[in-house]
Scaffold this motif. Structure first.
Motif, PDB file in Angstrom:
ATOM      1  N   THR A  48       0.836  -1.208   0.000  1.00 47.73           N
ATOM      2  CA  THR A  48       0.000   0.000   0.000  1.00 47.73           C
ATOM      3  C   THR A  48       0.867   1.252   0.000  1.00 47.73           C
ATOM      4  O   THR A  48       1.787   1.382   0.816  1.00 47.73           O
ATOM      5  CB  THR A  48      -0.924   0.036   1.239  1.00 47.73           C
ATOM      6  N   ILE A  49       0.530   2.159  -0.910  1.00 52.13           N
ATOM      7  CA  ILE A  49       1.139   3.494  -0.927  1.00 52.13           C
ATOM      8  C   ILE A  49       0.060   4.506  -0.564  1.00 52.13           C
ATOM      9  O   ILE A  49      -1.052   4.454  -1.108  1.00 52.13           O
ATOM     10  CB  ILE A  49       1.745   3.819  -2.301  1.00 52.13           C
ATOM     11  N   ALA A  50       0.381   5.423   0.348  1.00 52.50           N
ATOM     12  CA  ALA A  50      -0.517   6.530   0.682  1.00 52.50           C
ATOM     13  C   ALA A  50      -0.053   7.773  -0.069  1.00 52.50           C
ATOM     14  O   ALA A  50       1.100   8.194   0.090  1.00 52.50           O
ATOM     15  CB  ALA A  50      -0.525   6.783   2.183  1.00 52.50           C
ATOM     16  N   LEU A  51      -0.924   8.326  -0.892  1.00 52.35           N
ATOM     17  CA  LEU A  51      -0.647   9.579  -1.606  1.00 52.35           C
ATOM     18  C   LEU A  51      -1.283  10.689  -0.781  1.00 52.35           C
ATOM     19  O   LEU A  51      -2.517  10.786  -0.709  1.00 52.35           O
ATOM     20  CB  LEU A  51      -1.231   9.524  -3.012  1.00 52.35           C
ATOM     21  N   ALA A  52      -0.477  11.539  -0.138  1.00 55.70           N
ATOM     22  CA  ALA A  52      -1.003  12.486   0.843  1.00 55.70           C
ATOM     23  C   ALA A  52      -0.437  13.883   0.627  1.00 55.70           C
ATOM     24  O   ALA A  52       0.775  14.053   0.454  1.00 55.70           O
ATOM     25  CB  ALA A  52      -0.677  12.010   2.258  1.00 55.70           C
ATOM     26  N   GLY A  53      -1.313  14.882   0.645  1.00 61.24           N
ATOM     27  CA  GLY A  53      -0.878  16.268   0.507  1.00 61.24           C
ATOM     28  C   GLY A  53      -1.923  17.119  -0.177  1.00 61.24           C
ATOM     29  O   GLY A  53      -3.122  16.826  -0.154  1.00 61.24           O
ATOM     30  N   GLY A  54      -1.456  18.195  -0.815  1.00 62.66           N
ATOM     31  CA  GLY A  54      -2.347  19.117  -1.507  1.00 62.66           C
ATOM     32  C   GLY A  54      -2.566  18.733  -2.958  1.00 62.66           C
ATOM     33  O   GLY A  54      -2.275  17.609  -3.383  1.00 62.66           O
ATOM     34  N   SER A  55      -3.029  19.694  -3.739  1.00 63.82           N
ATOM     35  CA  SER A  55      -3.358  19.421  -5.137  1.00 63.82           C
ATOM     36  C   SER A  55      -2.118  19.121  -5.969  1.00 63.82           C
ATOM     37  O   SER A  55      -2.211  18.433  -6.994  1.00 63.82           O
ATOM     38  CB  SER A  55      -4.109  20.609  -5.743  1.00 63.82           C
ATOM     39  N   HIS A  56      -0.944  19.593  -5.534  1.00 62.27           N
ATOM     40  CA  HIS A  56       0.278  19.293  -6.277  1.00 62.27           C
ATOM     41  C   HIS A  56       0.775  17.876  -6.008  1.00 62.27           C
ATOM     42  O   HIS A  56       1.579  17.355  -6.774  1.00 62.27           O
ATOM     43  CB  HIS A  56       1.364  20.317  -5.941  1.00 62.27           C
ATOM     44  N   THR A  57       0.294  17.280  -4.939  1.00 63.04           N
ATOM     45  CA  THR A  57       0.501  15.848  -4.726  1.00 63.04           C
ATOM     46  C   THR A  57      -0.569  15.058  -5.466  1.00 63.04           C
ATOM     47  O   THR A  57      -0.288  14.053  -6.127  1.00 63.04           O
ATOM     48  CB  THR A  57       0.454  15.513  -3.219  1.00 63.04           C
ATOM     49  N   GLU A  58      -1.805  15.530  -5.355  1.00 61.59           N
ATOM     50  CA  GLU A  58      -2.946  14.854  -5.978  1.00 61.59           C
ATOM     51  C   GLU A  58      -2.730  14.625  -7.469  1.00 61.59           C
ATOM     52  O   GLU A  58      -3.100  13.578  -8.020  1.00 61.59           O
ATOM     53  CB  GLU A  58      -4.208  15.694  -5.754  1.00 61.59           C
ATOM     54  N   MET A  59      -2.133  15.602  -8.167  1.00 65.54           N
ATOM     55  CA  MET A  59      -2.042  15.504  -9.624  1.00 65.54           C
ATOM     56  C   MET A  59      -1.188  14.320 -10.073  1.00 65.54           C
ATOM     57  O   MET A  59      -1.325  13.845 -11.209  1.00 65.54           O
ATOM     58  CB  MET A  59      -1.514  16.812 -10.214  1.00 65.54           C
ATOM     59  N   TRP A  60      -0.310  13.815  -9.187  1.00 62.80           N
ATOM     60  CA  TRP A  60       0.546  12.692  -9.578  1.00 62.80           C
ATOM     61  C   TRP A  60      -0.174  11.352  -9.533  1.00 62.80           C
ATOM     62  O   TRP A  60       0.402  10.322  -9.887  1.00 62.80           O
ATOM     63  CB  TRP A  60       1.804  12.660  -8.712  1.00 62.80           C
ATOM     64  N   LEU A  61      -1.450  11.356  -9.133  1.00 55.68           N
ATOM     65  CA  LEU A  61      -2.231  10.119  -9.189  1.00 55.68           C
ATOM     66  C   LEU A  61      -2.327   9.617 -10.627  1.00 55.68           C
ATOM     67  O   LEU A  61      -2.406   8.404 -10.864  1.00 55.68           O
ATOM     68  CB  LEU A  61      -3.633  10.351  -8.617  1.00 55.68           C
ATOM     69  N   GLY A  62      -2.288  10.558 -11.591  1.00 58.79           N
ATOM     70  CA  GLY A  62      -2.357  10.161 -12.998  1.00 58.79           C
ATOM     71  C   GLY A  62      -1.208   9.269 -13.422  1.00 58.79           C
ATOM     72  O   GLY A  62      -1.330   8.496 -14.390  1.00 58.79           O
ATOM     73  N   ALA A  63      -0.075   9.321 -12.731  1.00 57.35           N
ATOM     74  CA  ALA A  63       1.050   8.429 -13.017  1.00 57.35           C
ATOM     75  C   ALA A  63       1.079   7.250 -12.056  1.00 57.35           C
ATOM     76  O   ALA A  63       1.357   6.112 -12.442  1.00 57.35           O
ATOM     77  CB  ALA A  63       2.368   9.202 -12.925  1.00 57.35           C
ATOM     78  N   LEU A  64       0.774   7.506 -10.784  1.00 58.44           N
ATOM     79  CA  LEU A  64       0.892   6.464  -9.771  1.00 58.44           C
ATOM     80  C   LEU A  64      -0.181   5.388  -9.921  1.00 58.44           C
ATOM     81  O   LEU A  64       0.091   4.192  -9.700  1.00 58.44           O
ATOM     82  CB  LEU A  64       0.813   7.102  -8.382  1.00 58.44           C
ATOM     83  N   ASP A  65      -1.397   5.780 -10.295  1.00 52.18           N
ATOM     84  CA  ASP A  65      -2.494   4.816 -10.412  1.00 52.18           C
ATOM     85  C   ASP A  65      -2.188   3.713 -11.427  1.00 52.18           C
ATOM     86  O   ASP A  65      -2.305   2.520 -11.099  1.00 52.18           O
ATOM     87  CB  ASP A  65      -3.785   5.560 -10.759  1.00 52.18           C
ATOM     88  N   PRO A  66      -1.792   4.038 -12.670  1.00 52.26           N
ATOM     89  CA  PRO A  66      -1.482   2.951 -13.617  1.00 52.26           C
ATOM     90  C   PRO A  66      -0.277   2.110 -13.195  1.00 52.26           C
ATOM     91  O   PRO A  66      -0.224   0.909 -13.480  1.00 52.26           O
ATOM     92  CB  PRO A  66      -1.224   3.682 -14.936  1.00 52.26           C
ATOM     93  N   ILE A  67       0.690   2.724 -12.506  1.00 60.80           N
ATOM     94  CA  ILE A  67       1.842   1.944 -12.027  1.00 60.80           C
ATOM     95  C   ILE A  67       1.371   0.934 -10.976  1.00 60.80           C
ATOM     96  O   ILE A  67       1.792  -0.235 -10.966  1.00 60.80           O
ATOM     97  CB  ILE A  67       2.925   2.876 -11.444  1.00 60.80           C
ATOM     98  N   GLY A  68       0.478   1.385 -10.080  1.00 61.24           N
ATOM     99  CA  GLY A  68      -0.041   0.483  -9.061  1.00 61.24           C
ATOM    100  C   GLY A  68      -0.845  -0.656  -9.658  1.00 61.24           C
ATOM    101  O   GLY A  68      -0.735  -1.811  -9.227  1.00 61.24           O
ATOM    102  N   LYS A  69      -1.670  -0.352 -10.655  1.00 56.26           N
ATOM    103  CA  LYS A  69      -2.473  -1.398 -11.292  1.00 56.26           C
ATOM    104  C   LYS A  69      -1.589  -2.414 -11.998  1.00 56.26           C
ATOM    105  O   LYS A  69      -1.869  -3.621 -11.992  1.00 56.26           O
ATOM    106  CB  LYS A  69      -3.450  -0.766 -12.271  1.00 56.26           C
ATOM    107  N   ALA A  70      -0.517  -1.948 -12.624  1.00 58.47           N
ATOM    108  CA  ALA A  70       0.358  -2.852 -13.378  1.00 58.47           C
ATOM    109  C   ALA A  70       1.248  -3.682 -12.468  1.00 58.47           C
ATOM    110  O   ALA A  70       1.609  -4.816 -12.813  1.00 58.47           O
ATOM    111  CB  ALA A  70       1.212  -2.045 -14.351  1.00 58.47           C
ATOM    112  N   ASN A  71       1.600  -3.166 -11.296  1.00 60.36           N
ATOM    113  CA  ASN A  71       2.581  -3.844 -10.446  1.00 60.36           C
ATOM    114  C   ASN A  71       2.006  -4.350  -9.128  1.00 60.36           C
ATOM    115  O   ASN A  71       2.749  -4.743  -8.229  1.00 60.36           O
ATOM    116  CB  ASN A  71       3.766  -2.916 -10.173  1.00 60.36           C
ATOM    117  N   GLY A  72       0.678  -4.337  -9.009  1.00 56.97           N
ATOM    118  CA  GLY A  72       0.046  -5.024  -7.896  1.00 56.97           C
ATOM    119  C   GLY A  72       0.152  -4.368  -6.544  1.00 56.97           C
ATOM    120  O   GLY A  72       0.278  -5.062  -5.531  1.00 56.97           O
ATOM    121  N   PHE A  73       0.092  -3.029  -6.472  1.00 54.92           N
ATOM    122  CA  PHE A  73      -0.007  -2.406  -5.156  1.00 54.92           C
ATOM    123  C   PHE A  73      -1.181  -1.434  -5.152  1.00 54.92           C
ATOM    124  O   PHE A  73      -1.561  -0.882  -6.191  1.00 54.92           O
ATOM    125  CB  PHE A  73       1.296  -1.714  -4.736  1.00 54.92           C
ATOM    126  N   GLN A  74      -1.778  -1.272  -4.003  1.00 55.41           N
ATOM    127  CA  GLN A  74      -2.932  -0.381  -3.889  1.00 55.41           C
ATOM    128  C   GLN A  74      -2.498   1.007  -3.420  1.00 55.41           C
ATOM    129  O   GLN A  74      -1.430   1.170  -2.831  1.00 55.41           O
ATOM    130  CB  GLN A  74      -3.972  -0.968  -2.941  1.00 55.41           C
TER     131      GLN A  74
END
Length: 724
Positions: free
Chosen positions: A501-527
């Motif tokens: 599990t990775i926690a993505l935490a912070g403001g909108s400048h952290t939030e915007m990186w979900l667009g990269a982290l989400d597909p990496i998590g789906k491909a490599n098996g972490f939530q």
């Protein structure tokens, strides 16, 4: 304007001294107030205190009129008619306020299409509707729009917050005081003393004074919690017109010489004229310091309240001069017109400030347009005035007066404007381009910098209009906490069955990186679990200057709750931002509050991945809103940023990483900038969706580099993804 009571046959009260039915010196005070407002807006970029003068005068005239009509309706008894039925007064109020306002809104709609970039049409359209329906102050407050100095990026309708606030006050006061009058009338059938002038004044005074006191306490309290919202809030502003109303209800009848009254007026005028220089109104009004312009206005009202056989003090006679009164008569139209004219000019010239000559020209044109507005819109629609055209009838239609014709035109034009705004909103919705499957050979994005991939000459994606909605999935899922929320809203992404599990935490400048982290998590098996809040970085600092709001106590409360939750669930890593743009100069830095947060997490054995913040677009003129810049004819270079003005030569997080083995820095700057420049468009993809957030389309082109750096820090997140 008289505030004396008509004695009841059943009372021996002595009437207060009679005064002129109309206070022309207060019209002159309006003229001074609008001159200050316009000059400070155009040349000085500060709040003058003139609006506070208007609010106080509005309360004095409006509440005074309501109270006098209640007392004089039928001798000492409260009669029927307008005292209980507010409709006639509401009709007069609408005829006085709406025609000029709606004329302005129609003009703003037309000039917006002609002058302003399409990317701003939707927001200005929403503000037109908000202004027309008198909730512009809350629209601006809800969108966290501070009252800023005039520049080309400001809304041409920003100033109408005060019109909305006054409209809400007029309507509320009208309803409440008429209900109060009706209650007094009803109870007066059993308790005759309630209908005496002194009793009526006392009841009205207690109600108005009580609400004013509550409003002032609220304004003072909220100034230390959320001043940007407090500035626009009607509940915080109510005390200003209400204390003017109190003076109309009870005017001190001290026997004072005109010399003293004149001195009081001079002191008051000096306070009104200068307070804009030594009080930062945006930061302090409508709390205690607003008493300076408000109190000074009360002093002018009192000093000119003289008996029939007593001349006005000399300073008040100067206020009642022909020129001052003429300017005061234009105050409403001039207030409406001067600001949008200034904003449209600055936008057309693509500058943020008007010089002396330009400002003088804007003032002259504003005065001319204001005179035309008053002559042909305000006076006729009020039912006469000086305009003979109010009763002009056309031979072909003998029942069609000028007033009726203008009313019909304004209503049709307003409805048409509203319809066009709605149509534009729908157009913006339908012009969104799905950029999730762009051909990487045609739209390489960051690969053009990282891999020297070639990009053919094509229009960039997303379009300037589409970029506004190119947002992280958390926005659409409703798990991005708004400014006033203190309880974390948790989102779930990546592989829901992942063992890590990775926690993505912070403001909108952290939030915007979900667009990269989400597909990496789906491909490599972490939530992935998200803890994101608007304008609120993951920090231990309380109300630091680098946050979007200051003070921002909700951010501190939210951070405390997030930290407790992270320490409870102990994710396998926390991903957040590690740097911010420097406050006092070029480059970026790591705030101390970030370090303390990272210390807490890593001390608990939780690894932290710190993403260096992306460069915030700007030039010598100030911040750049990329979609607006490109929509207005700019290009990748003219809308871009010199790299060393936004980023230090070395990632500031590296020094901290050297002392903390559980902290892992990620720097994606080379995928956004060349060694010297950060373009607005890279590889046919628009880099930013607004003033400093990356588009999700561009972030997706950084997935490969993000994955590579993430795997180097946390091997269990690999192998690195590839694109193309």
């Amino acid at each position: 304007m008289s505030t004396s009571a008509v004695p009841s046959p059943k009372t021996t009260e002595v009437a207060a001294p009679k005064v002129p039915a109309y206070r022309t010196d207060l019209d002159g005070l309006r003229g001074i107030a609008i001159a200050l407002v316009a000059c400070f807006h155009i040349w000085f970029g500060r709040v003058s205190g003139g609006v506070d003068v208007f609010l106080t005068l509005s309360g004095y005239f409006f509440i005074g009129s309501l109270v006098r009509h209640t007392i004089h309706s039928q001798s000492s008894k409260i009669g029927l008619g307008e005292t209980i039925n507010p409709s006639p007064r509401m009709e007069r109020l609408f005829r006085r306020l709406l025609p000029a306002l709606y004329t302005l809104l129609i003009g703003v709609a037309i000039l917006t299409v002609v002058v302003i970039a399409q990317t701003r049409w939707q927001n200005i359209g929403n503000e037109i509707l908000a202004s027309a329906l008198y909730y512009q102050n809350y629209f601006l407050a809800g969108n966290s729009q501070d009252y800023l100095a005039a520049s080309s990026v400001n809304s041409p309708l920003q100033h109408l917050w005060s019109m909305s606030m006054q409209g809400q006050f007029f309507l509320g006061a009208l309803v409440v005081l008429h209900l109060l009058a009706g209650t007094i009338k009803y109870l007066g059938r059993r308790f005759d003393g309630l209908t005496r002038p002194a009793a009526i004044r006392a009841i009205f005074g207690i109600v108005v004074g009580g609400v004013a006191l509550a409003s002032f306490i609220w304004a003072q309290y909220r100034s230390g919690i959320d001043q940007p919202y407090n500035y626009y809030d009607t509940l915080s502003r109510l005390w200003e017109p209400l204390v003017g109303g109190l003076l109309a209800i009870w005017m001190p009848a001290f026997r004072v010489s005109n010399r003293i009254r004149g001195a009081v007026t001079i002191i008051a005028l000096l306070l009104i004229a200068t307070c804009g220089w030594w009080i930062d109104g945006v930061a302090h009004y409508p709390a205690a310091l607003a008493w300076v312009p408000v109190g000074a206005t009360l002093m002018v009202i009192w000093s000119g309240q003289v008996a029939d056989n007593q001349p006005l003090p000399s300073p008040n006679r100067a206020l009642a001069s022909k020129r001052a009164v003429w300017l005061g008569s234009l105050s409403y139209s001039l207030y409406l017109i001067h600001w949008p004219l200034l904003i449209f000019y600055l936008t057309w010239r693509q500058v943020d400030h008007a010089n002396f000559v330009e400002g003088a020209a804007i003032l002259i044109v504003s005065l001319g347009l204001s005179w035309l507005m008053k002559r042909y819109i305000e006076d006729p629609m009020r039912g006469g005035g000086r305009s003979a055209m109010a009763h002009v009838r056309w031979r072909a239609h003998p029942r069609l007066t000028y007033t009726a014709a203008v009313t019909v035109v304004l209503v049709i034009a307003s409805l048409t404007t509203a319809g066009l705004i709605k149509a534009w909103d729908q157009h913006v919705e339908t012009t969104r381009v799905d950029t999730t499957n762009l051909d990487p050979a045609l739209y390489p994005g960051a690969r053009a910098l990282l891999e020297n991939a070639q990009a053919p000459a094509l229009p960039p994606q997303p379009t300037p209009l589409g970029a506004q909605s190119d947002l992280p999935q958390t926005f659409f899922d409703g798990v991005m906490s708004e400014f006033d929320v203190t309880t974390p809203q948790v989102g779930h992404y990546g592989d829901p069955n992942g063992t890590w599990t990775i926690a993505l935490a912070g403001g909108s400048h952290t939030e915007m990186w979900l667009g990269a982290l989400d597909p990496i998590g789906k491909a490599n098996g972490f939530q992935i679990v998200t803890y994101v809040k608007r304008g609120c970085a993951l920090t231990t600092d309380v109300n630091p200057p680098y946050l979007e709001r200051n003070p921002y106590p909700e951010c501190a409360e939210w951070n405390d709750a997030v930290m407790k939750d992270l320490l409870r669930i102990k994710p396998d890593a926390v991903v957040t931002n590690s740097t911010r743009p420097s406050i006092s100069g070029p480059g970026d830095y790591m705030p101390e509050g970030y370090r303390h947060t990272f210390d807490k997490l890593t001390s608990a054995g939780i690894p932290v991945v710190g993403i260096r913040d992306s460069p915030w677009p700007h030039n010598d003129e100030g911040p750049i809103t990329t979609p607006d810049c490109l929509s207005a004819g700019g290009n990748a270079k003219s809308c871009g940023t010199v790299r060393d003005s936004a980023l230090s030569s070395v990632d500031p997080a590296l020094a901290y990483a050297a002392d903390n083995p559980l902290f892992h820095p990620i720097d994606l700057s080379d995928g956004i900038c060349t060694p010297t420049f950060c373009p607005a468009v890279v590889g046919n993809i628009m880099v930013y969706r607004d003033i400093h957030h990356l588009t999700q389309t561009y972030i997706r082109t950084l997935i490969q580099d993000f994955s590579r750096q993430l795997t180097a820090a946390l091997p269990w997140t690999g192998p690195p993804l590839t694109t193309g």
